[in-house]
Design an enzyme around this catalytic site. Structure first.
Site, short mmCIF file in Angstrom:
data_model
loop_
_atom_site.label_atom_id
_atom_site.label_comp_id
_atom_site.label_asym_id
_atom_site.label_seq_id
_atom_site.Cartn_x
_atom_site.Cartn_y
_atom_site.Cartn_z
N CYS A 129 0.86 -1.18 0.00
CA CYS A 129 0.00 0.00 0.00
C CYS A 129 0.90 1.23 0.00
O CYS A 129 1.86 1.29 0.76
CB CYS A 129 -0.89 -0.01 1.25
SG CYS A 129 -1.99 1.41 1.36
N HIS A 171 -9.00 -3.60 -2.29
CA HIS A 171 -8.05 -2.89 -1.42
C HIS A 171 -8.38 -1.39 -1.40
O HIS A 171 -8.44 -0.77 -0.34
CB HIS A 171 -6.61 -3.12 -1.90
CG HIS A 171 -5.58 -2.36 -1.14
ND1 HIS A 171 -4.70 -2.96 -0.26
CD2 HIS A 171 -5.28 -1.03 -1.12
CE1 HIS A 171 -3.92 -2.03 0.28
NE2 HIS A 171 -4.25 -0.84 -0.23
N GLU A 172 -8.61 -0.82 -2.60
CA GLU A 172 -8.89 0.62 -2.67
C GLU A 172 -10.26 0.95 -2.08
O GLU A 172 -10.43 1.98 -1.43
CB GLU A 172 -8.80 1.12 -4.12
CG GLU A 172 -7.47 0.87 -4.83
CD GLU A 172 -6.25 1.33 -4.03
OE1 GLU A 172 -6.38 2.26 -3.21
OE2 GLU A 172 -5.17 0.75 -4.22
N HIS A 175 -10.14 1.58 1.49
CA HIS A 175 -9.70 2.94 1.84
C HIS A 175 -10.90 3.90 1.92
O HIS A 175 -10.93 4.79 2.78
CB HIS A 175 -8.72 3.48 0.79
CG HIS A 175 -7.31 3.01 0.97
ND1 HIS A 175 -6.57 3.33 2.09
CD2 HIS A 175 -6.50 2.27 0.18
CE1 HIS A 175 -5.35 2.79 1.97
NE2 HIS A 175 -5.29 2.15 0.82
CO CO Z 1 -3.70 1.15 0.03
#
Ligand code: CO
Length: 218
Positions: A129, A171-172, A175
């Protein structure tokens, strides 16, 4: 040298650049207030845990912002990037699984994205990341997902993602929900990166005295 974007809405912020609690529920327009060049916000900045506003204005400013996102993503050798990672708390993320700026066709901008279906099957994959330099760890996630998002014109689109695309997307998307990859690591994987996380926390404290954040040292 940094430029102030024309859409600075004058919201109160503290001298260290962190917004005050009074504007925690600020809308996307005021959240989209950034200075150039964009830079990557590192763990454990509270920006990475703050709520992200739904985007309602599909204008030139949004398109410009996404271009700046791609730029900083390529510069930092990323393959995906979420807006809170550049300190902008809105629901926008970009990816290019090739990581190559020349592969324009592989770029996707996701506005207000969500998962509408996911596979039962999960896979383990070693993730990194941009907000955690040099830290890698295995994370288990669904192997494939069907997603829905809006494009820069505000048009809704659907994609079936598998493999690396599904991995980056999830993954994004985390966020945009204020979740970070170490939240999802198995205990033994987490233990293997804990020391490096503590180092990042210590560095943040040194550079941002008095700024509160969510620590793993509880
Ligand atoms: Co990330």
């Amino acid at each position: 040298m940094s430029n102030t974007t024309p859409n600075a809405f004058g919201k109160a912020s503290t001298s260290n650049g962190y917004t005050t609690s009074a504007d925690a529920d600020a809308d996307a327009a005021s959240a989209m207030d950034y200075t150039l060049p964009l830079s990557i916000v590192l763990y454990p900045s509270p920006k990475l845990r703050a709520p992200n506003a739904t985007i309602t204005e599909f204008d030139e400013k949004l398109a410009e912002f996404s271009e700046h996102m791609f730029k900083v993503m390529y510069e930092t050798d990323g393959i995906g990037l979420a807006a809170p990672q550049v300190g902008v708390n809105v629901k926008l993320m970009v990816y290019n699984p090739t990581g190559e700026a020349s592969e324009k066709r592989e770029e996707v901008v996701f506005v207000n994205p969500k998962v509408v279906n996911k596979s039962k099957g999960q896979t383990l994959f070693e993730e990194g990341c941009l907000s955690f330099p040099d830290i890698m760890g295995d994370v288990k996630r669904p192997k494939s997902v069907t997603i829905e998002a809006k494009d820069l014109e505000g048009k809704t689109f659907r994609l079936d993602l598998d493999g690396l695309e599904a991995r980056i997307f999830q993954h994004e998307l985390d966020h945009l929900d204020g979740a970070l990859f170490h939240d999802r690591m198995a205990p033994e994987v987490f233990a293997s990166v804990k020391e490096e996380l503590v180092e990042l926390e210590e560095m943040f404290e040194k550079e941002n005295p008095g700024v509160e954040y969510q620590s793993i040292r509880v």
